[in-house]
Design a protein around this motif. Structure first.
Motif, PDB file in Angstrom:
ATOM      1  N   MET B 114       2.955  -5.222  -7.185  1.00 53.01           N
ATOM      2  CA  MET B 114       1.943  -4.691  -8.094  1.00 53.01           C
ATOM      3  C   MET B 114       0.800  -5.681  -8.161  1.00 53.01           C
ATOM      4  O   MET B 114       0.539  -6.292  -9.195  1.00 53.01           O
ATOM      5  CB  MET B 114       2.548  -4.479  -9.483  1.00 53.01           C
ATOM      6  CG  MET B 114       3.768  -3.588  -9.477  1.00 53.01           C
ATOM      7  SD  MET B 114       4.496  -3.483 -11.118  1.00 53.01           S
ATOM      8  CE  MET B 114       6.185  -3.062 -10.716  1.00 53.01           C
ATOM      9  N   GLU B 115       0.117  -5.800  -7.039  1.00 50.56           N
ATOM     10  CA  GLU B 115      -0.870  -6.845  -6.846  1.00 50.56           C
ATOM     11  C   GLU B 115      -1.991  -6.840  -7.885  1.00 50.56           C
ATOM     12  O   GLU B 115      -2.304  -7.853  -8.489  1.00 50.56           O
ATOM     13  CB  GLU B 115      -1.473  -6.681  -5.451  1.00 50.56           C
ATOM     14  CG  GLU B 115      -1.540  -7.964  -4.667  1.00 50.56           C
ATOM     15  CD  GLU B 115      -2.071  -7.700  -3.275  1.00 50.56           C
ATOM     16  OE1 GLU B 115      -3.131  -8.254  -2.937  1.00 50.56           O
ATOM     17  OE2 GLU B 115      -1.427  -6.914  -2.558  1.00 50.56           O
ATOM     18  N   LYS B 116      -2.579  -5.655  -8.062  1.00 47.58           N
ATOM     19  CA  LYS B 116      -3.716  -5.573  -8.986  1.00 47.58           C
ATOM     20  C   LYS B 116      -3.271  -5.786 -10.423  1.00 47.58           C
ATOM     21  O   LYS B 116      -3.923  -6.478 -11.186  1.00 47.58           O
ATOM     22  CB  LYS B 116      -4.399  -4.209  -8.859  1.00 47.58           C
ATOM     23  CG  LYS B 116      -5.266  -4.111  -7.607  1.00 47.58           C
ATOM     24  CD  LYS B 116      -5.876  -2.728  -7.502  1.00 47.58           C
ATOM     25  CE  LYS B 116      -6.312  -2.455  -6.074  1.00 47.58           C
ATOM     26  NZ  LYS B 116      -6.344  -1.015  -5.791  1.00 47.58           N
ATOM     27  N   LEU B 117      -2.177  -5.163 -10.779  1.00 48.42           N
ATOM     28  CA  LEU B 117      -1.699  -5.287 -12.152  1.00 48.42           C
ATOM     29  C   LEU B 117      -1.308  -6.732 -12.460  1.00 48.42           C
ATOM     30  O   LEU B 117      -1.542  -7.226 -13.565  1.00 48.42           O
ATOM     31  CB  LEU B 117      -0.507  -4.341 -12.379  1.00 48.42           C
ATOM     32  CG  LEU B 117      -0.132  -4.097 -13.841  1.00 48.42           C
ATOM     33  CD1 LEU B 117      -1.272  -3.439 -14.598  1.00 48.42           C
ATOM     34  CD2 LEU B 117       1.139  -3.246 -13.953  1.00 48.42           C
ATOM     35  N   ALA B 118      -0.745  -7.411 -11.456  1.00 51.78           N
ATOM     36  CA  ALA B 118      -0.314  -8.797 -11.652  1.00 51.78           C
ATOM     37  C   ALA B 118      -1.521  -9.695 -11.965  1.00 51.78           C
ATOM     38  O   ALA B 118      -1.389 -10.699 -12.663  1.00 51.78           O
ATOM     39  CB  ALA B 118       0.418  -9.298 -10.408  1.00 51.78           C
ATOM     40  N   ARG B 119      -2.704  -9.316 -11.445  1.00 52.84           N
ATOM     41  CA  ARG B 119      -3.911 -10.131 -11.692  1.00 52.84           C
ATOM     42  C   ARG B 119      -4.626  -9.718 -12.971  1.00 52.84           C
ATOM     43  O   ARG B 119      -5.563 -10.382 -13.406  1.00 52.84           O
ATOM     44  CB  ARG B 119      -4.865  -9.986 -10.498  1.00 52.84           C
ATOM     45  CG  ARG B 119      -4.454 -10.810  -9.286  1.00 52.84           C
ATOM     46  CD  ARG B 119      -5.615 -10.950  -8.304  1.00 52.84           C
ATOM     47  NE  ARG B 119      -6.182  -9.658  -7.971  1.00 52.84           N
ATOM     48  CZ  ARG B 119      -5.873  -8.959  -6.859  1.00 52.84           C
ATOM     49  NH1 ARG B 119      -5.028  -9.450  -5.983  1.00 52.84           N
ATOM     50  NH2 ARG B 119      -6.431  -7.790  -6.625  1.00 52.84           N
ATOM     51  N   ASP B 120      -4.202  -8.582 -13.543  1.00 55.61           N
ATOM     52  CA  ASP B 120      -4.869  -8.052 -14.731  1.00 55.61           C
ATOM     53  C   ASP B 120      -4.558  -8.928 -15.942  1.00 55.61           C
ATOM     54  O   ASP B 120      -3.396  -9.169 -16.254  1.00 55.61           O
ATOM     55  CB  ASP B 120      -4.375  -6.616 -14.961  1.00 55.61           C
ATOM     56  CG  ASP B 120      -5.210  -5.875 -15.994  1.00 55.61           C
ATOM     57  OD1 ASP B 120      -5.482  -6.452 -17.065  1.00 55.61           O
ATOM     58  OD2 ASP B 120      -5.592  -4.731 -15.718  1.00 55.61           O
ATOM     59  N   PRO B 121      -5.582  -9.436 -16.643  1.00 55.85           N
ATOM     60  CA  PRO B 121      -5.325 -10.320 -17.783  1.00 55.85           C
ATOM     61  C   PRO B 121      -4.589  -9.606 -18.927  1.00 55.85           C
ATOM     62  O   PRO B 121      -3.995 -10.261 -19.786  1.00 55.85           O
ATOM     63  CB  PRO B 121      -6.725 -10.758 -18.225  1.00 55.85           C
ATOM     64  CG  PRO B 121      -7.671  -9.763 -17.631  1.00 55.85           C
ATOM     65  CD  PRO B 121      -7.029  -9.251 -16.387  1.00 55.85           C
TER      66      PRO B 121
END
Lengths: 332, 332
Positions: B114-121
């Motif tokens: 979950m690449e994008k979610l993992a970077r989501d603050p």
């Protein structure tokens, strides 16, 4: 019916075991009463009796029969039981009725329900009175089943009304689980207790005669389709769906034949002994929980403490794991 | 990713609680590691921490998400989580993977999924390593969920692969249980884990785009029919069956909207607080069993005794109730 006066002293209890092994129904009846008793002395006697008889149990075909009120369970068991009797089988029927109260009326009522079978010398019918806990009823029924086996009954039927968790308990103490369904429109599929279907080894559509014959056929087809959407008890072995008319004795022999075939197959490939071992293991751990409960409740201080902890857990004030540890620590 | 060195002394642990309440992800992560630790000192610290944070838990929407491997859970959660984030929600994703091992690889693997979610603050992703017991995994996940709520996450997603009893456990710790199903022929209905359907509040047919759109529609219709044969979690409230395309972000907002509506309705009519209280009570009694098991296993003599009793019960030599009483008596 004459009531046997129950005198209890050590000598009689020793004799009780051998009388049961000789197939004495009155002794079996007495022993079940002992199991059902809440008196501590009786419970100890029942435990000793059962332990002594354990090596002589396990030979019966254990059949659970379930269905909603009015589906025709008693009528089916009456006809079914007579089939077994004619085949030379001794059949014990243990009925769990969560709504019944312990009374002569209930017992009489039950025997009246299966009038012919009750008079059959090869049959034994005994209702399980409702207990305060479902676990308690289940234990007494399991233990009564063992007694019936020790008394030489080679088919033990455990009958239950489809209420609460009784079905799951019955499915978990028997070899085969048979669910009875009355004919109805296709729409009524959702009206029955769903989730039971996946416990079933055999589904019987009852009352398949006269005016209801067509409806019964349609219901059979509906359940045949539904069963394919349901997880089956044994992988790749979906439950059979058959029609019976208990009144006209149609399909009952076929149902028994299907049960025998399945039972023999499960026995042959080792599934049955494994199933029973697993049932016993689960039963052991269930009993541990029961015993913890009893230990807690029989100790006023502990009981108050447990209630307080449970309340604190429910309202989110206490962590369940911490509360459980606190309770067990207080017990030791 | 830099690994935070975990130094542990009393002072740090006190600070940990307030850092979690401030929404510090690193502190949350550390606290979950503490929960997962099998060291006795860590377990005590975790228990104290959780107990101190308990009053600050309970405000999240707890969503269980289940589905077979390959159904598209990660892709869905990735898209779904970003929707939540855009709405200003803080979302924590706890993944239970019974097949994963505790390793950096697994954690990294999960974050990559979950690449994008993992970077989501606004998001926090944490896999639960497989434990030796399903009960252990369930407890740690429940407790991690409480920590995430204390850290201010207002949506907590518990993701699980459809293996063993994980679904039941997840359904029993969340407010809403969402089951993901991949499009397939009508025949494949029987291929999925049946029995899960009746735990579901919402069924999502995934991959409803491109070549699979027609199949997804058919699968939706099939499940719509099947759900009517299934007992629903709330009487008279059959689970919704919807289609989503996580890749094209179709239907995801609608699914979230359905979840919010149901959650609000359950909260309004008092069903939700009652559900959570019941979950907590069940959890308490499950923990009692766990604690009994731990108490037995941590004592060599008791452990040997329990194994012997269980064996005797399985082979029919001992009566489960008697064996249970013997074991509990030996414990006291």
């Amino acid at each position: 019916m004459k009531r046997v006066r129950e005198t209890k002293h050590a000598g009689v209890d020793v004799a009780l075991g051998s009388r049961i092994l000789e197939g004495d129904r009155r002794a079996l009846s007495r022993a079940i009463t002992l199991i059902e008793s809440t008196k501590q002395g009786d419970q100890k006697a029942a435990e000793a009796l059962l332990t002594s008889l354990l090596p002589r149990t396990g030979k019966g075909i254990r059949i659970g029969i379930s269905g909603a009120p009015g589906v025709g369970k008693s009528t089916f068991i009456e006809t079914f039981g007579q089939h077994l009797s004619r085949e030379g089988r001794a059949v014990a029927v243990l009925a769990i009725d969560p709504s019944s109260r312990r009374s002569g009326g209930s017992i009489l009522g039950d025997k009246t329900r299966m009038e012919k079978l009750a008079r059959d010398p090869n049959a034994f019918i005994r209702p399980s009175p409702a207990g305060s806990t479902p676990g308690g009823v289940a234990r007494r029924t399991r233990e009564s089943m063992l007694l019936a086996e020790a008394a030489g009954f080679d088919v033990v039927i455990v009958e239950t009304v489809g209420i609460g968790q009784a079905e799951t308990a019955v499915a978990d103490m028997t070899d085969l689980f048979v669910v009875l369904v009355a004919p109805g429109g296709g729409d009524e599929l959702q009206g029955i207790k769903r989730g039971i279907m996946e416990l079933a080894d055999l589904l019987l559509i009852t009352k398949a005669d006269g005016d209801l014959e067509i409806a019964a056929k349609r219901t059979q087809a509906d359940y045949d389709a539904a069963i394919r959407l349901t997880r089956s008890k044994y992988e790749g072995l979906p439950a059979n769906v058959m029609r019976v008319s208990s009144l006209r004795d149609l399909g009952v022999a076929e149902a028994w034949s299907a049960m025998k075939t399945l039972h023999a197959a499960l026995k042959r490939d080792g599934t049955l002994p494994k199933l029973r071992q697993e049932q016993s293991r689960r039963w052991f751990w269930q009993e541990i929980r029961t015993v913890i409960g009893e230990t807690v409740l029989s100790d006023k201080k502990l009981a108050r403490y447990a209630a307080r902890l449970e309340g604190a857990v429910a309202t989110g004030e206490a962590l369940p794991y911490a509360a459980a540890r606190t309770l067990i620590a207080a017990m030791r």
